[in-house]
Design a protein around this motif. Structure first.
Motif, short mmCIF file in Angstrom:
data_model
loop_
_atom_site.label_atom_id
_atom_site.label_comp_id
_atom_site.label_asym_id
_atom_site.label_seq_id
_atom_site.Cartn_x
_atom_site.Cartn_y
_atom_site.Cartn_z
N GLN A 260 -12.18 15.58 -3.10
CA GLN A 260 -13.45 14.02 -2.88
C GLN A 260 -14.24 15.26 -2.67
OE1 GLN A 260 -13.38 10.57 -0.59
NE2 GLN A 260 -11.88 9.46 -2.43
N SER B 283 -14.48 14.24 -7.15
CA SER B 283 -12.93 15.27 -8.24
C SER B 283 -13.16 16.63 -8.65
CB SER B 283 -12.88 13.94 -9.29
OG SER B 283 -14.56 13.99 -10.29
N PHE C 90 -2.98 4.30 -1.92
CA PHE C 90 -3.13 3.72 -3.09
C PHE C 90 -2.96 2.49 -2.55
CE2 PHE C 90 -2.25 7.73 -4.52
CZ PHE C 90 -2.79 7.93 -6.14
N SER C 91 -3.46 1.85 -3.07
CA SER C 91 -3.77 -0.38 -2.86
C SER C 91 -2.51 -0.46 -3.71
CB SER C 91 -4.59 -0.99 -4.10
OG SER C 91 -4.81 -0.49 -5.16
N GLY D 222 -1.90 -2.45 -5.93
CA GLY D 222 -1.82 -2.11 -7.60
C GLY D 222 -1.58 -0.85 -8.01
N GLY D 223 -1.76 -0.01 -7.29
CA GLY D 223 -1.48 1.13 -7.68
C GLY D 223 -2.92 2.28 -7.95
N THR D 224 -4.06 1.70 -7.69
CA THR D 224 -5.35 1.93 -7.24
C THR D 224 -5.68 2.81 -6.17
OG1 THR D 224 -6.42 0.05 -8.74
CG2 THR D 224 -7.57 1.82 -8.55
N LEU D 225 -6.11 4.43 -6.46
CA LEU D 225 -6.41 5.14 -5.42
C LEU D 225 -7.78 4.89 -4.62
CD1 LEU D 225 -6.05 7.93 -4.20
CD2 LEU D 225 -7.72 9.08 -6.10
N VAL D 226 -7.50 4.38 -3.71
CA VAL D 226 -8.29 4.22 -3.07
C VAL D 226 -9.23 5.10 -1.81
CG1 VAL D 226 -9.18 2.45 -0.92
CG2 VAL D 226 -7.23 2.08 -2.87
N ASP D 227 -8.83 6.47 -1.70
CA ASP D 227 -8.93 7.43 -0.66
C ASP D 227 -8.03 8.80 -1.04
OD1 ASP D 227 -11.22 8.47 0.61
OD2 ASP D 227 -9.66 8.03 2.46
N TRP E 83 0.56 -1.30 -0.24
CA TRP E 83 -0.06 -0.13 -0.10
C TRP E 83 1.27 1.18 -0.25
CZ3 TRP E 83 -5.61 0.08 -0.60
CH2 TRP E 83 -6.14 -1.01 0.21
#
Length: 239
Positions: A192, A194, A168-169, A171-176, A98
């Motif tokens: 948030q 966006s 970021f997770s 995998g590189g995904t924005l989670v929060d 993470w």
């Protein structure tokens, strides 16, 4: 020995939480009680390939992480800063891989502040479901554990005059994400929603105070209303 550790860990896990067997194997393979090597080069390992139950397993054991509280400048100065991560899921788990990134008030390209390492964990929802990332000078009031540092000197990493952090997770995904005033861009990468614009961030955390989801864990994906200024920061505890 490995089997005994795994069984003990499973017994302590909440109902419905899954054990990551691979995480319990030594990185060099190791051996079980019978002397059989586990994960040694050139050998197969149990459950190495996905099966029909893997999708359900991943969902059952998933974390539900949010950025819950942010302090940008404390009594010890700019590096007396912290970001608190909260897990809202009934299961805890590993934070390995993470990441936390920072973007300035102008929406600069996000820079990596922290990457979770092997052994970094977070507990299930409740008193154990918080993880702290602290600045160079930050120390928890109760002497609790800081799992990672987000700054390396007394200058700190988080500006107190506007900016934002994103989680970021692996995998590189924005989670929060949360962006706080004053912003100088209409399109901050971590605000948030966006399309909130330059005036749609969370309040700016004054020196010695934090911004926190109030009540604890509130997440409507709207920084401006989810976060309020906390006169007394509560790192590692419910807001």
């Amino acid at each position: 020995m490995l089997r005994r550790i795994a069984i003990a860990a499973l017994a302590c896990a909440p109902a419905g939480c899954l054990l990551d067997w691979d995480s319990l194997r030594p990185p060099d393979g190791g051996a079980d009680d019978s002397g059989t090597e586990l994960g040694a080069p050139g050998t197969s390992r149990p459950d190495a390939a996905p099966d029909a139950n893997d999708a359900g397993d991943a969902q059952t054991g998933a974390l539900a992480l949010t950025i819950n509280e942010v302090q940008t400048d404390g009594p010890q100065g700019p590096s007396d800063e912290f970001v608190e991560i909260r897990n809202g899921a009934p299961c805890g788990g590993s934070l390995s891989g993470w990441g936390l990134r920072y973007s300035s008030a102008s929406g600069s390209a996000p820079s990596q502040l922290w990457t979770g390492q092997a052994g970094d964990t977070i507990g299930p929802k409740g008193s154990a479901g918080y993880a702290l990332l602290g600045g160079f000078a930050f120390q928890t009031p109760d002497g609790g554990t800081v799992i990672g540092r987000i700054s390396t000197d007394l200058n700190g990493a988080l500006s107190k005059n506007g900016g934002g952090v994103g989680l970021f997770s692996p995998g590189g995904t924005l989670v929060d994400g949360v962006a706080y005033e004053t912003l100088t861009t209409q399109t901050h990468p971590f605000i948030q929603p966006s399309n909130a614009g330059s005036a749609g961030g969370a309040p700016n955390p004054p020196s010695g105070k934090s911004i926190a989801r109030t009540p604890d864990g509130l997440d409507t994906s709207t920084n401006a209303s989810d976060f309020q200024i906390a006169t007394t920061p509560t790192p590692g505890f419910a807001n």
